[in-house]
Design a protein around this motif. Structure first.
Motif, PDB file in Angstrom:
ATOM      1  N   CYS A   1       0.810  -1.222   0.000  1.00 29.31           N
ATOM      2  CA  CYS A   1       0.000   0.000   0.000  1.00 29.31           C
ATOM      3  C   CYS A   1       0.846   1.277   0.000  1.00 29.31           C
ATOM      4  O   CYS A   1       0.450   2.265  -0.610  1.00 29.31           O
ATOM      5  CB  CYS A   1      -0.995  -0.006   1.157  1.00 29.31           C
TER       6      CYS A   1
ATOM      7  N   GLU B   1      -6.490   3.727   6.267  1.00 28.22           N
ATOM      8  CA  GLU B   1      -6.419   2.298   6.549  1.00 28.22           C
ATOM      9  C   GLU B   1      -7.236   1.483   5.548  1.00 28.22           C
ATOM     10  O   GLU B   1      -7.031   0.277   5.386  1.00 28.22           O
ATOM     11  CB  GLU B   1      -6.916   2.009   7.959  1.00 28.22           C
ATOM     12  N   SER B   2      -8.132   2.133   4.851  1.00 32.42           N
ATOM     13  CA  SER B   2      -9.011   1.434   3.912  1.00 32.42           C
ATOM     14  C   SER B   2      -8.244   0.808   2.749  1.00 32.42           C
ATOM     15  O   SER B   2      -8.646  -0.236   2.227  1.00 32.42           O
ATOM     16  CB  SER B   2     -10.056   2.399   3.346  1.00 32.42           C
TER      17      SER B   2
ATOM     18  N   HIS C   1      -6.919  -2.786   3.456  1.00 32.75           N
ATOM     19  CA  HIS C   1      -7.979  -3.796   3.411  1.00 32.75           C
ATOM     20  C   HIS C   1      -8.380  -4.081   1.957  1.00 32.75           C
ATOM     21  O   HIS C   1      -8.623  -5.237   1.591  1.00 32.75           O
ATOM     22  CB  HIS C   1      -9.190  -3.316   4.212  1.00 32.75           C
TER      23      HIS C   1
ATOM     24  N   SER D   1      -5.680  -6.219   0.300  1.00 30.14           N
ATOM     25  CA  SER D   1      -5.633  -7.596   0.795  1.00 30.14           C
ATOM     26  C   SER D   1      -6.630  -8.466   0.038  1.00 30.14           C
ATOM     27  O   SER D   1      -6.393  -9.669  -0.161  1.00 30.14           O
ATOM     28  CB  SER D   1      -5.915  -7.645   2.302  1.00 30.14           C
ATOM     29  N   GLU D   2      -7.726  -7.878  -0.395  1.00 29.79           N
ATOM     30  CA  GLU D   2      -8.706  -8.610  -1.199  1.00 29.79           C
ATOM     31  C   GLU D   2      -8.296  -8.653  -2.660  1.00 29.79           C
ATOM     32  O   GLU D   2      -8.319  -9.706  -3.301  1.00 29.79           O
ATOM     33  CB  GLU D   2     -10.070  -7.944  -1.050  1.00 29.79           C
TER      34      GLU D   2
END
Length: 255
Positions: free
Chosen positions: A81, A234-235, A238, A241-242
């Motif tokens: 990220c 932080e989004s 996530h 990760s997907e």
């Protein structure tokens, strides 16, 4: 800048634009099977595919400039990220339908103007990508503009939700018009778009649409920045990760 410096800067610029398109496209894809009704479900999915296709073009060009074994998949799936350079507005969770459409409208007004200017780039490949993207962006803006009116000047609840979404999003829009050293140098070379110059017309269009939709222009004085420097909410972690799961679980796999 030397020719080598220009090539490296153009590569970084193409990656940035690819990141913007990939992350927003992935966010919109989250509406697939979750849209408010079937036609809109399909429409949002098609818009998501437009952005994914745009990301592929920018990444493909960046990979070409990088050389070696770099591909569009390398750039999409093999960076963490902090290596992504998308603007923060693209990575925010989809929220409710009003939030998604408010964000989409704000970005569509910006993106259409941006791509119209990028068509004039001295870099032929970037100009060609922009020319294709302009056609899509006109359609995207027509859709999101209609939804702003439909929700803003609709029921009391839809109006309230849309106004709330605008208040939550407004502080992220300032980053759209920031120019760092890399973009300044490329703009002076006639390659990149001068984003700062787009702001006055963008603000006029947004004000007119909000007035027509009976929505108030947000007045809260806050701003969040950092996306172009790899500093994200932080989004994004996530989301990645997907998005990157299969490649990370089975590196190098092809099918």
């Amino acid at each position: 800048m030397t020719a080598s410096d220009t090539q490296q800067a153009t590569r970084q610029y193409a990656v940035r634009l690819g990141d913007d398109a990939l992350i927003l496209g992935h966010r919109l894809s989250e509406w697939c099977s979750n849209g408010p009704f079937l036609e809109e479900d399909l429409a949002l999915t098609n818009v998501a595919l437009d952005f994914i296709g745009r990301a592929r073009m920018f990444y493909g060009y960046a990979a070409e400039l990088t050389g070696g074994d770099c591909t569009e998949d390398t750039l999409a799936y093999q960076r963490d990220c902090r290596e992504f350079r998308n603007l923060l507005l693209h990575e925010l969770p989809i929220g409710d339908f009003a939030f998604t459409m408010a964000r989409q409208y704000l970005l569509d007004e910006y993106t259409l103007a941006f791509m119209q200017q990028l068509q004039q780039s001295a870099d032929a490949t970037l100009a060609a990508i922009a020319a294709k993207s302009v056609k899509e962006s006109r359609y995207h803006l027509r859709r999101s503009h209609d939804w702003m009116l439909r929700l803003g000047d609709g029921t009391p609840e839809s109006h309230e939700r849309m106004q709330k979404a605008l208040e939550q999003l407004w502080g992220y829009t300032h980053e759209l018009f920031d120019m760092d050293a890399l973009e300044q140098e490329l703009a002076e070379a006639g390659i990149a778009v001068d984003c700062a110059a787009l702001q006055p017309a963008w603000e006029r269009s947004v004000r007119a649409t909000l007035a027509e939709a009976t929505l108030a222009l947000p007045t809260a004085e806050w701003a969040v920045r950092g996306g172009r420097n790899g500093i994200h909410t932080e989004s994004l972690g996530h989301l990645l990760s997907e998005l990157q799961f299969v490649q990370r679980a089975y590196p190098g796999l092809s099918w």
